[in-house]
Design an enzyme around this catalytic site. Structure first.
Site, PDB file in Angstrom:
ATOM      1  N   GLY A 217      32.250  46.660  30.789  1.00 28.14           N
ATOM      2  CA  GLY A 217      32.283  45.725  29.682  1.00 28.14           C
ATOM      3  C   GLY A 217      31.583  46.205  28.432  1.00 28.14           C
ATOM      4  O   GLY A 217      32.123  46.111  27.323  1.00 28.14           O
TER       5      GLY A 217
ATOM      6  N   ASP B 240      31.142  49.048  27.277  1.00 29.18           N
ATOM      7  CA  ASP B 240      31.811  50.168  26.609  1.00 29.18           C
ATOM      8  C   ASP B 240      33.067  49.736  25.866  1.00 29.18           C
ATOM      9  O   ASP B 240      33.338  50.210  24.749  1.00 29.18           O
ATOM     10  CB  ASP B 240      32.192  51.248  27.636  1.00 29.18           C
ATOM     11  CG  ASP B 240      30.991  52.035  28.127  1.00 29.18           C
ATOM     12  OD1 ASP B 240      31.151  52.772  29.115  1.00 29.18           O
ATOM     13  OD2 ASP B 240      29.909  51.925  27.529  1.00 29.18           O
TER      14      ASP B 240
ATOM     15  N   GLY C 149      31.423  29.198  36.894  1.00 27.52           N
ATOM     16  CA  GLY C 149      30.635  28.829  38.053  1.00 27.52           C
ATOM     17  C   GLY C 149      31.075  29.465  39.357  1.00 27.52           C
ATOM     18  O   GLY C 149      30.425  29.274  40.367  1.00 27.52           O
TER      19      GLY C 149
ATOM     20  N   GLU D 190      34.493  47.788  42.669  1.00 26.36           N
ATOM     21  CA  GLU D 190      35.873  47.474  42.291  1.00 26.36           C
ATOM     22  C   GLU D 190      36.776  48.678  42.553  1.00 26.36           C
ATOM     23  O   GLU D 190      37.864  48.556  43.132  1.00 26.36           O
ATOM     24  CB  GLU D 190      35.943  47.127  40.798  1.00 26.36           C
ATOM     25  CG  GLU D 190      35.581  45.715  40.447  1.00 26.36           C
ATOM     26  CD  GLU D 190      35.732  45.479  38.936  1.00 26.36           C
ATOM     27  OE1 GLU D 190      36.464  46.250  38.286  1.00 26.36           O
ATOM     28  OE2 GLU D 190      35.122  44.533  38.432  1.00 26.36           O
TER      29      GLU D 190
END
Length: 1048
Positions: A29, A31, A61, A95
């Site tokens: 994020g 970058d 949430g 991921e």
């Protein structure tokens, strides 16, 4: 593109209904969230591509980690944006690891983007990536290896580098990337079937082979078994690329349509679809669009051409198969517990064949569980006709002789050695060399590791054809291969005619009681092949008029003889008799004028061979093995076509008693003149002896005459052999001059047999003297000017090999514990393979002498070298071996100009290793080596007497036909597949050219490789080259392959 290699997943591609998202974006994020990734996300959404980007899609949430994992699994494409700080985040690496797992298990498509970072930094974890991993090593030890593997695998996939797209214009680059991603989805929407299981993965490989956009004409042949998905794959690739061409069309069922309407109508239809009115216009159009086309005029698009490449279709794996089956079976696509095992049985039966899965799934879709069970039980006995009839299309296109060949292979030779089967099939008149090639091209059979194989359902199709309209009447089948069918036939009335039967194979079982059953063979009229294992109804071969018989093989029978007296079998070409313990007499061979192969093994009671064997003018192979009582063998020098002769384990055949030896010493040497009077008078005075002409082997009594009555022949070439008629002395002068292979293993031959006279066999290529008792082998007396392979292994008393013929290529001397010298081998310019195992008395420097001499020979420039020594390391490798079972050598820039090849040395206790050699461009810097500097004395103490040294040489000249000219190759990697890392040592060394600037030309005609005697079977070659035009040269070195123990 970031990488030239494109890794294609092998797992199933799921149907579109399984995907919730089109694309999952993985990125760091801080970058790229508000720059490159933000713009990419907007462009994807504008194109209608539903994209998962965490802060845009994740409800407030909700826990991030589980949701991300689920989103990855539900996305059809994963785009990984590698940036400078991507590797800092353990979340990003988690991921990535999960994405690569989904790629393997769910055929998720992975597309990397290297944003402001070089792909090599990602692959090798350099710079920022290396620093990040140094921290992870301390904080996340358990995950580091999986992260590292995921990075390497992902970076090896073709991707994008934005700085190299559109001259670095980011907006244009994003537009191009999105266009290519959109094109991926076009495949799913344009295909006739939107649920093609596993198709995306298969398309990737085929697309790369087509090289669309290269500017050249490419013709790809899609090859595979019927019903395997060839047409489906072709249709899908057509949908994928058709928009890139001005004119295109797709034609199915060419065979059927051309038979019905002719090729002319098909051509007209094709040209019409391309906007051309007539054939002549088609020629002009093609000429205009492709001035240098290589199409033939007239039938340009239909004529068979030599293709640029063959693309082998890959049948469905188990996961893909179960998905395809359930696509057509349970309508709700849910696994029902009661159906799970039954479904697995169906999938197993189909063996990955899409056609079978589709037909069976459609048939069972509306059936209850009991009907499923009944259908499966029926399938095991009676295959589904719909499947077999569709598979039969390939069979129907064969010529009659090819059909017969295929049915024989399917019924008798599946999973049998190809070479052995080919001999039998050739004897039956099927011309298998060309026929087998056709069957392979039709994807009806395959050859793997030297054995025939085929798909289970293709074999079922063959059985279905043989059974024809009479599945329950084996007496009406052309081939009998099931024991129960043989028993049923034997139980029939003795007068039952068996005119349809052509071939029988039967394996005896003690439960089969055949003593009182009538002989099955007597009532057959067209039998060409018998392969009978075990006892049979006696007598099997007494009353059968089998003039059509081509092959006879009997095993483990109690017969004392095959038949009585003379029997004419004009078509019989092969006889094989295995373990007939009670056999005391071989048949009269005069009734077998076309016999080509006679194999006799393990007949322990047999003492002599019928003298008529010397009349078999067509005999090519004669193999006698394990007949330990055999004492007498007739002359065979008139067998002009004999190429292979084997006497293995027949010690009495060469054994002379004390009395016989004394008689031999007293016999004078005679010059046999044309009248033969001198010999005749001597024979009359010694009636217990007979005369054989040394030259021709003929035996005469009374007025002896040599069959070579040419007075111009020198008398010393016609000396007679006077031998006791009760003895069995065999000398090499009895053997035909054209003999190519001779095997005299374990015949207890001593110096008196080897050194008593000059042996001359001018065409002999292979000599196997395994396990004999002589102490010296001097090739001054053994005149074999074309000898290529010599095996003297297990000759425990052998002290000296001397004056090896200059033609020698392979020497095997395993277990020669008394061996002191090979003699001078400097003249053996073709020598490339030597094996000297177990302790011996050779000089410690002999390994160096041997290697240096072989490198100076012809192999040094054009051929491989393979040497196996018992714990003897060449001096050039002492101090330069590295511990471990893998070694990488970085090539210098001028490697091709300065060096002629490279040497490999492995030291290990393994007896039969597989050594992999790879020449490629990529470099793996992660391999660490510990240099081995101990002296040879210390090594001997460490490794003991079982240590073996394998020395191999790969000349660059032998790789001319490969992609070796790709001078970007900069690495040689060698590894031993099954090695003890702590006990194995390895080294690699480049060998300089004999003279600088002596670079081989690609147009140079290589040295005649046949002189190196590489007549090993494909499945057992010492060196096997596997050239990958995209990336590397792969060589498999199996040092002990091709090691001959017997000639049969």
């Amino acid at each position: 593109m970031a990488s030239s290699s494109l890794a294609s997943p092998s797992a199933p591609a799921l149907s579109s209904k399984w995907w919730k998202y089109d694309v999952f974006l993985s990125f760091r994020g801080e970058d790229t969230r508000n720059t490159f990734v933000g713009h990419l996300y907007s462009a994807l959404e504008q194109e209608g591509i539903y994209t998962y980007k965490d802060e845009e899609t994740l409800p407030r949430g909700e826990s991030i980690h589980p949701s991300l994992m689920k989103a990855i699994e539900e996305s059809q494409i994963a785009i990984i944006v590698f940036s400078k700080n991507y590797c800092d985040s353990s979340w990003c690496l988690d991921e990535l690891a999960h994405i690569m797992k989904c790629r393997d298990t769910r055929s998720q498509i992975v597309m990397p983007i290297f944003y402001d970072v070089d792909p090599s930094e990602v692959r090798k974890q350099k710079r920022k990536y290396g620093e990040a991993f140094a921290k992870h090593e301390l904080e996340n030890k358990t995950k580091v290896e999986s992260w590292r593997k995921a990075l390497v695998d992902a970076s090896n996939i073709s991707g994008w580098e934005p700085k190299h797209i559109a001259n670095g214009d980011e907006s244009k680059g994003i537009k191009q990337i999105v266009g290519e991603i959109s094109h991926k989805f076009h495949l799913v929407t344009s295909s006739a079937d939107e649920n093609l299981i596993g198709m995306e993965a298969r398309l990737q490989g085929l697309t790369s082979e087509l090289q669309v956009g290269s500017g050249s004409v490419r013709m790809i042949g899609i090859w595979g078994v019927g019903g395997g998905g060839k047409t489906t794959l072709a249709s899908s690739i057509y949908d994928e690329i058709c928009r890139q061409f001005d004119g295109c069309c797709f034609v199915q069922n060419i065979r059927e349509e051309s038979k019905r309407y002719g090729l002319g109508k098909l051509e007209g239809d094709i040209l019409s679809k391309m906007g051309v009115d007539k054939v002549g216009g088609g020629r002009c159009m093609i000429k205009e669009r492709k001035p240098n086309n290589n199409y033939n005029p007239g039938y340009a698009l239909l004529t068979a051409h030599k293709v640029n490449a063959i693309h082998n279709i890959r049948l469905l794996n188990s996961d893909e198969a179960i998905k395809l089956f359930f696509k057509h079976a349970p309508q709700d696509y849910r696994l029902v517990e009661d159906y799970e095992q039954l479904s697995k049985e169906v999938v197993s039966y189909a063996s990955g064949l899409p056609l079978a899965l589709t037909i069976l799934g459609s048939f069972l879709c509306d059936k209850d569980i009991n009907e499923w069970k009944s259908a499966l039980a029926r399938l095991k006995e009676i295959p589904d006709n719909d499947i077999l009839e569709k598979l039969k299309v390939s069979f129907d296109g064969l010529k009659p002789v090819e059909k017969e060949l295929f049915l024989d292979i399917a019924c008798f030779f599946r999973l049998e050695e190809k070479d052995k089967a080919m001999e039998i099939l050739d004897a039956c008149g099927f011309h298998p060399v060309i026929g087998v090639k056709v069957l392979i091209q039709k994807a009806l059979i395959t050859i793997s590791y030297g054995v025939f194989d085929m798909h289970d359902l293709v074999q079922e199709m063959a059985h279905y054809i043989v059974r024809g309209e009479h599945p329950n009447n084996p007496e009406k089948h052309s081939r009998i291969w099931k024991a129960e069918d043989v028993l049923r036939i034997c139980a029939m009335d003795a007068t039952t005619e068996l005119d349809m039967i052509q071939a029988i194979t039967f394996n005896y079982n003690k439960d089969y009681l055949l003593q009182d059953l009538p002989p099955i063979v007597a009532n057959t009229k067209h039998l060409r092949r018998i392969d009978w294992h075990g006892d049979f109804a006696s007598p099997l071969l007494t009353n059968f008029p089998q003039r059509t018989l081509c092959h006879l093989s009997l095993r483990n029978s109690s017969q004392k003889q095959l038949w009585e007296g003379y029997k004419l079998l004009p078509n019989l070409k092969t006889i094989e008799l295995w373990d007939l313990d009670n056999l005391i007499m071989t048949p009269d061979f005069e009734g077998l004028p076309n016999l080509e192969r006679f194999i006799l093994y393990g007949s322990r009671c047999l003492e002599e061979i019928h003298p008529s064997i010397g009349c078999l003018e067509r005999l090519v192979l004669l193999h006698i093995s394990g007949c330990r009582s055999l004492k007498r063998f007739p002359p065979i020098s008139r067998l002009k076509k004999l190429e292979t002769l084997s006497f293995i384990g027949c010690p009495k055949l060469f054994k002379l008693s004390t009395i016989q030896q004394q008689n031999m010493e007293k016999l004078p040497h005679f010059l046999l003149d044309n009248s033969g009077d001198e010999v005749a008078s001597y024979v009359e005075s010694i009636p217990n002896f007979f005369v054989n002409c040394w030259r021709c082997g003929c035996s005469k009594f009374g007025g002896v005459k040599c069959c070579l009555e040419d007075p111009s022949l020198p008398h010393n070439n016609m000396k007679p052999c006077l031998c006791d008629s009760n003895m069995n002395h065999i000398g090499f002068r009895f053997f035909p001059k054209d003999l190519r292979k001779l095997d005299l293993s374990y015949c207890d031959m001593g110096d008196e047999h080897i050194s008593s006279s000059v042996w001359e066999l001018h065409n002999l290529k292979t000599l196997n003297l395994l396990g004999n008792a002589f102490s010296r082998l001097n090739f001054h007396l053994l005149r074999f000017p074309q000898l290529k392979c010599l095996n003297v292994s297990q000759c425990k008393g052998l002290v000296e090999l001397s004056e090896l013929p200059s033609s020698i290529a392979v020497v095997l001397a395993d277990g020669c514990s008394s061996l002191e010298t090979f003699g001078d081998i400097s003249n053996c310019k073709w020598l490339w393979k030597v094996l000297v195992l177990e302790s011996n008395k050779l000089s410690p420097l002999y390994g160096d002498i041997l290697l240096d001499s072989m490198l100076q020979g012809n192999a040094g420039e054009d051929y491989f070298i393979s040497i196996i020594l018992q714990h003897q390391i060449p001096n050039r490798f002492v101090g330069w071996l590295f511990r471990g079972n893998k070694f990488t050598l970085h090539l210098p820039k001028d490697w091709y100009d300065e060096f002629c090849g490279f040497l490999i040395c492995f030291v290990d206790t393994l007896t039969n290793p597989d050594i992999n050699i790879v020449i490629k461009q990529e470099v793996d810097d992660d391999i660490l080596f510990e240099i081995w500097k101990e002296s040879t004395e210390i090594v001997e103490h460490v490794y003991g007497d079982q240590t073996k040294t394998y020395v191999g040489y790969v000349p660059f000249g032998s790789l001319r036909h490969t992609t070796l000219s790709n001078l970007s190759y900069n690495m040689i990697s060698v590894s031993m597949e099954v090695g003890h890392v702590n006990e194995t040592c390895v080294g690699v060394e480049l060998v300089p050219r004999k003279s600088k600037g002596d670079r081989p030309q690609t147009t140079k005609v290589a040295t005649n490789s046949s002189e190196f005697w590489d007549e090993e079977d494909y499945g057992s070659k010492t060196f096997t080259i596997q050239d990958d035009p995209k990336s590397s040269i792969h060589i498999i070195w199996r040092p002990l392959n091709g090691i001959m123990t017997t000639s049969y």
